[in-house]
Design a protein around this motif. Structure first.
Motif, short mmCIF file in Angstrom:
data_model
loop_
_atom_site.label_atom_id
_atom_site.label_comp_id
_atom_site.label_asym_id
_atom_site.label_seq_id
_atom_site.Cartn_x
_atom_site.Cartn_y
_atom_site.Cartn_z
N ARG A 36 38.69 42.17 82.76
CA ARG A 36 37.80 42.50 81.63
C ARG A 36 37.20 41.23 81.01
O ARG A 36 36.09 41.27 80.46
N GLY B 90 55.74 49.82 72.26
CA GLY B 90 54.41 49.31 71.93
C GLY B 90 53.58 49.00 73.16
O GLY B 90 52.56 48.32 73.07
N THR C 231 52.36 50.36 77.38
CA THR C 231 51.42 51.28 78.01
C THR C 231 51.96 51.76 79.36
O THR C 231 52.77 51.08 80.00
N THR D 196 50.34 51.97 82.10
CA THR D 196 49.82 51.23 83.25
C THR D 196 49.16 49.94 82.81
O THR D 196 48.22 49.94 82.03
N GLY D 197 49.72 48.84 83.30
CA GLY D 197 49.18 47.54 82.96
C GLY D 197 48.00 47.15 83.81
O GLY D 197 47.07 46.47 83.34
N ILE E 119 45.34 55.02 86.05
CA ILE E 119 45.91 56.35 85.90
C ILE E 119 45.77 57.15 87.18
O ILE E 119 46.73 57.77 87.65
N LEU F 221 48.76 60.94 80.53
CA LEU F 221 47.68 60.27 79.78
C LEU F 221 47.65 60.70 78.31
O LEU F 221 47.50 59.88 77.40
N GLN G 254 42.41 61.39 70.96
CA GLN G 254 41.73 60.35 71.74
C GLN G 254 41.45 60.82 73.16
O GLN G 254 40.42 60.50 73.74
N GLN H 11 37.80 60.71 74.79
CA GLN H 11 37.50 59.99 76.03
C GLN H 11 36.87 60.94 77.06
O GLN H 11 35.94 60.57 77.78
N VAL I 189 41.14 40.86 70.81
CA VAL I 189 41.60 42.06 70.14
C VAL I 189 42.39 42.92 71.12
O VAL I 189 41.89 43.26 72.19
N LEU J 37 42.60 57.38 64.72
CA LEU J 37 42.94 57.14 66.12
C LEU J 37 43.57 55.77 66.26
O LEU J 37 43.17 54.83 65.59
N GLN J 38 44.51 55.66 67.20
CA GLN J 38 45.07 54.35 67.54
C GLN J 38 44.62 54.00 68.94
O GLN J 38 45.01 54.67 69.91
N LEU J 39 43.81 52.98 69.05
CA LEU J 39 43.23 52.57 70.34
C LEU J 39 43.94 51.30 70.82
O LEU J 39 44.22 50.43 70.01
N GLY J 40 44.16 51.20 72.13
CA GLY J 40 44.76 49.99 72.68
C GLY J 40 46.27 49.99 72.58
O GLY J 40 46.90 51.05 72.41
N HIS J 41 46.86 48.81 72.65
CA HIS J 41 48.32 48.68 72.74
C HIS J 41 48.67 47.24 72.40
O HIS J 41 47.80 46.39 72.27
N ARG J 42 49.96 46.97 72.29
CA ARG J 42 50.40 45.64 71.90
C ARG J 42 50.68 44.74 73.10
O ARG J 42 51.03 43.58 72.92
N GLY K 262 46.82 46.41 79.94
CA GLY K 262 46.85 47.85 79.71
C GLY K 262 45.53 48.47 80.12
O GLY K 262 44.48 48.03 79.66
N THR L 231 45.08 52.11 80.46
CA THR L 231 45.23 53.56 80.35
C THR L 231 43.96 54.19 79.82
O THR L 231 43.61 53.99 78.66
N GLY L 232 43.25 54.93 80.66
CA GLY L 232 42.03 55.61 80.21
C GLY L 232 40.90 54.62 79.94
O GLY L 232 40.92 53.48 80.41
N LEU L 233 39.91 55.08 79.20
CA LEU L 233 38.74 54.26 78.91
C LEU L 233 39.07 53.24 77.83
O LEU L 233 39.85 53.52 76.92
N ASP L 234 38.44 52.09 77.91
CA ASP L 234 38.75 50.98 76.99
C ASP L 234 37.95 51.15 75.69
O ASP L 234 36.97 50.46 75.45
N LEU L 235 38.42 52.06 74.85
CA LEU L 235 37.70 52.32 73.59
C LEU L 235 37.86 51.17 72.61
O LEU L 235 37.02 50.99 71.72
N ALA M 154 37.52 48.04 73.38
CA ALA M 154 36.36 47.20 73.69
C ALA M 154 35.06 47.85 73.20
O ALA M 154 34.16 47.17 72.74
N LEU M 155 34.98 49.17 73.32
CA LEU M 155 33.74 49.85 72.90
C LEU M 155 33.52 49.72 71.40
O LEU M 155 32.38 49.62 70.93
#
Lengths: 454, 454
Positions: free
Chosen positions: A160, A404, A406, A408-409, A413, A421, A429, A433, B163, B176-181, B185, B187-191, B193-194
Motif C-alpha cells: 500500500r 487488537g 486482524t 489476515t495480515g 480474505i 469477515l 461496516q 463495504q 494512520v 464505525l471502527q476502521l482498521g486495526h492496531r 492487515g 481484511t476487506g476494503l481499506d476504508l 485509507a479511503l
C-alpha cells in the motif's frame, strides 16, 4: 448460454480464449490447497488492456462472473475459478513500460513477477521493496490486489505504501486512471488505496505506477538467537521492537516449525521446545545494529549466533526458508495469517498453545515478528480441511481480534476467510463495504462468492 | 425549522451548542481567504464521541448539513460553514488516549494539535512525522481529513502512511471502527485509507490510531544554494533527487518569493532573478549527506553555503518560514498547491513563467522540491479572487495535469477547487467517487457543496 459466452469471447479475442481441459482445471485453484467447485467456461489469456476491456464487456452483457488471476500463488482461494465463470489471466501482460530513476517510479503491466521486476531495476540502482515470500513466482498485480506483505514490512512498508497510480478496468469494461505520478496528491477520494487489497472485487488492475526506493547500500548482517520456548522468543522479539534499533527482517520459528525443518534438512534436532529468531540488519549501520540487537537478545535469555560471513548467513536463512517445503512433507497444510500489535506476540503465542492443547493439535507457527504477523500452519491428511481444524482456526482468529489484530495480515480474505469477515468488520461496516463494491460492480460479476460472500 | 434544529441540539447537548454571533461568524471561514455565504445555525463544540453521534442523529433526522471543523487552518475552504448548516467543531476533543512505545503507536482524539501531540511524544523518544507547515496550529484530525503533507514527505511519507485505524461517525450517527492496531492487515476494503483526504464528505473522524516513528537521533545539517534563476534551482533540485542521497527537507524559493521575504525581514536584497534551495539532512549520515548534496548543487551551478552551527541553520530556515508573513504584507493571497513528478519541476516552473507573462502577473512560488509540490501564490487587493487570477490558476492546474501531476498535493479540493475536480478525475471517476460518497452519506448532509459540488 455457456457456449454463447465462449463464442462471443472467441469472436473478440481469438486464440487468447483457452478452453483446454488442462487450463480450465488449473484455473480452479491457487496455492491455498482449496479448489473451486466445477470448472470455468474458459481461461482468457489477456495480452492487452483492450483484451481485458473486451472480456469484461462480454461478461457484463451476458451476466457472466469474472475471476482475475495472476500467477495463482494466493493462499486464500481468491483467484479460484469455478463453474460458469471466466478465468481472466493477466500473467501474459508482463511488460515494464517505463522506469524513471529521477522520479523513483516504474510503470508496469500487472503480470510481471515481483522478482523479475526487481532484477530489472537493479542495474539502475533501484529497488521494488514489497517482498512477499512468493516474490519469485507471484505477480506485481496479485501483490497489489491482495495487499500482500512480506518480510521487510516493518522497516520498508507494505505494498500500500508503494503504489502511486493504477489503471483499472471496471466491470462494464470502462478504463479508469486512478492516482498520479507525483509523490503527493489528495484530489478527491483515494481510490488507488481502495483498490489495494480489494481482491478482484472492484475492478481489474491492468497497469500500475510504482513508487521505488534506491537499493540499500552496503552489506547486511544476519544473526540468530535460540530460546527455551516460543514465549521467550516472542518476548525477546517484542524487546527488539521496543529498543531503538530497527531490524530489516525479524522472523520467529516456534518449536514445531524448527523441529520439522531440521528433520527435513537432516540437521541435528534442536532441544525440545526450542524456538528461534532470525534477524537481518541492513544499511550504513548494519553492523552496529546487529551488535545492539544481539545484546537485547542475550539480555532476554537468547543464545545468540552472529553470522561471520555471507555463506553462514545463507545457512541461517535456509532454515527459515525451508518452512513450507518441510510442511509439505507432513501432509496438506492450511496456512493461517493473523496479525497482532507487536507487544501482543507473547499473548498470541499463549493463545496458540491453548488452542493446541484444547484441540490436541500441533500448530507449527512462523511469524514475521518485526511486524507481528503470524502464520500458524494446520497440517492434515487429505484435501478437505477437517472441522476440528476450522474450529481451532476460528479460536485463533478470535484471539487475534481480541488482541487488537486482524484475521489476515497479508493473504487476504478470498473464499477461505469470508465467513469470519463480519466478525472483524462488524455488521455495519461489512454492509457499507459491500455497498461500495456494488458501486464499482452493480451486477456483482467480479469475483462473486469471495470476500463478501456470506 | 431552523429554530427546531437548534432547539433539538440544545436539548441534547446543552451549552456545547454555541449560537453566539462571533462563533457563528468565525465558523464561516478557514485560512483560505474565502468565507461561506451566510452564517451557520450554530457551532457545536463536541466534547465526546457521543456528542458527535447526537449531533449527526439530529442532523440526519432534520436533513441539516454538517460541516466538521478542527482548528480551521485549511487552505481550500473545506471547513467553511454557511447558512442553514451546523458547524461541528472537534477542537475540544484533544486528548491523547494511549501511547505505546513498544508498538510505535498512539491513540488520540482528533482535535489535538499536531505539534502538541509531537511534543507529548518526545519524552518517550517517539515522533509523529506528518509535518504540515501549520503543525503548531492545525489538528491531527484535520491533517488526516485533508490528507495533508508537509516538508518531510519525500523521506518520511505523507499522513496516509501514518494512520493504522480510525473511529468514524457516519451521517446517521452510527460509529464505525476502521482498521486495526497491527502493522499489517488486509481484511476487506481499506476504508481507513479511503477516509484519509476525504474532507468531511464520508464521515466524522472521532479517533485515530497513529503509526509513530522513533525520533531521529543525532544533529541535522542545513545548507542553502543560490542560483541565477528559478529554472537552474529546479534543475539542481531534480539532480539531488536523482542522486543517491535523500534529503530530509528540500525547499525551493523563486525570485519573487526570495525578494519579498528579504524585504520583509530587512535583509540585503538578493540579485535580480536569484532563486534559492534550502536543504536539511538528518540521521547518522547527516554530515556526509550534506557534503554530497553540496557537491551536487555546486556542480549544478549553485553558490552553496553550509550552516556552521544550529544558530546559522536557524537563520537560513527563517527565510523560508517567513514566506507567508511576507505575502500577507503584500495583499490578499490565494495559495495554490499543484504537485508534479520531481523530474518535471523545471518544466512546471517554465509553465508558471509563461502564465506570469501571459497574464502580466507576478506569481511568487515556493516549492517542496523534495517531493515536487509547488505553492504558487497569487496576491491581489480586496477579498474576492479576481477572474484573471482564476484564469491564470486554471492554466497552472492544467499544466500540472499535463505533466503527470495533480491539482492539489496537500491542501485538498474543498470549495475552491471543486470546479476543476472533473478535469483531473474524468467524468467516469468523478461519478464513481460521488456514488461512493453517497453510500456513506445517502442524504448528502456531510459537507455539501465541497469536493463534488459541481
Amino acid at each position: 448460454m455457456t457456449s454463447d459466452v465462449v463464442a462471443l469471447l472467441r469472436a473478440a479475442l481469438g486464440d487468447r480464449v483457452d478452453t483446454s481441459p488442462a487450463s480450465r482445471n488449473h484455473a480452479r485453484a491457487d496455492k491455498s490447497g482449496h479448489a473451486a467447485d466445477g470448472t470455468p467456461l474458459a481461461v482468457v489469456h489477456a495480452a492487452s488492456v483492450h483484451d481485458v476491456q473486451e472480456t469484461l464487456r462480454i461478461a457484463s452483457a451476458t451476466g457472466t462472473p469474472v475471476v482475475t488471476r495472476g500467477a495463482a500463488t494466493g493462499l486464500a482461494g481468491g483467484a479460484n475459478t469455478g463453474a460458469g465463470e471466466i478465468a481472466l489471466s493477466l500473467r501474459a501482460m508482463d511488460r515494464i513500460l517505463e522506469v524513471r530513476p529521477d522520479d523513483l517510479l516504474a510503470v508496469v503491466e500487472p503480470g510481471i513477477l515481483n522478482a523479475d521486476l526487481d532484477r530489472a531495476l537493479t542495474a539502475q540502482g533501484l529497488w521494488w521493496p514489497p517482498d512477499p515470500a512468493s516474490r519469485e513466482i507471484s505477480t506485481v498485480g496479485g501483490n497489489i490486489a491482495t495487499g500482500a506483505g512480506g518480510l521487510l514490512c516493518a522497516k520498508y512498508g507494505v505494498v500500500r505504501d508503494c503504489v502511486l497510480a493504477l489503471d483499472v478496468v471496471l466491470a462494464d469494461g470502462r478504463l479508469l486512471q486512478l492516482g498520479h505520478r507525483s509523490v503527493k496528491g489528495v484530489t478527491g477520494l483515494d481510490l488507488t488505496a481502495l483498490m489495494i487489497g480489494s481482491e478482484g472485487t472492484l475492478g481489474v488492475i491492468v497497469g500500475a505506477t510504482l513508487k521505488l526506493r534506491r537499493r540499500i547500500a552496503g552489506e547486511t548482517r544476519t544473526l540468530t538467537a535460540t530460546f527455551p520456548g516460543v514465549r521467550d522468543a516472542a518476548v525477546a522479539s517484542a524487546a527488539v521492537t521496543a529498543s531503538d534499533v530497527q531490524p530489516a527482517i525479524m522472523e520467529l520459528m516456534d518449536a514445531a516449525s524448527l523441529a520439522a525443518v531440521h528433520a527435513h534438512l537432516a540437521l541435528p534436532l534442536p532441544a525440545r521446545g526450542q524456538a528461534q529468531l532470525t534477524i537481518q540488519t541492513d544499511g550504513p549501520s548494519a553492523a552496529a545494529d546487529a551488535d545492539a540487537i544481539a545484546a537485547v537478545l542475550a539480555a532476554a535469555g537468547g543464545t545468540v549466533r552472529v553470522a561471520a560471513d555471507g555463506t553462514e548467513a545463507e545457512q541461517l536463512w535456509r532454515v527459515r526458508r525451508s518452512m513450507h517445503p518441510a510442511m509439505e512433507t507432513l501432509g496438506t497444510t492450511l496456512i493461517e495469517d493473523v496479525s497482532v500489535p507487536r507487544s501482543a506476540l507473547p499473548a498470541m503465542f499463549d493463545e496458540i498453545t491453548r488452542v493446541e492443547e484444547a484441540y490436541g493439535l500441533t500448530i507449527p507457527t512462523v511469524c514475521h515478528a518485526g511486524d507481528g504477523n503470524l502464520h500458524p500452519n494446520f497440517v492434515f491428511a487429505g484435501s478437505v480441511v477437517p472441522d476440528a481444524v476450522w474450529a481451532a482456526a476460528d479460536e485463533i482468529f478470535r484471539a487475534a481480534l481480541r488482541l487488537g489484530g486482524t484475521l489476515t495480515g497479508e493473504h487476504g480474505i478470498g473464499v477461505l476467510k469470508s465467513r469470519w469477515l463480519r466478525d472483524e468488520l462488524g455488521d455495519d461496516q461489512w454492509e457499507l463495504q459491500r455497498q461500495i463494491a456494488r458501486v464499482f460492480d452493480p451486477a456483482g460479476i467480479l469475483n462473486p462468492g469471495k470476500v463478501f460472500a456470506t
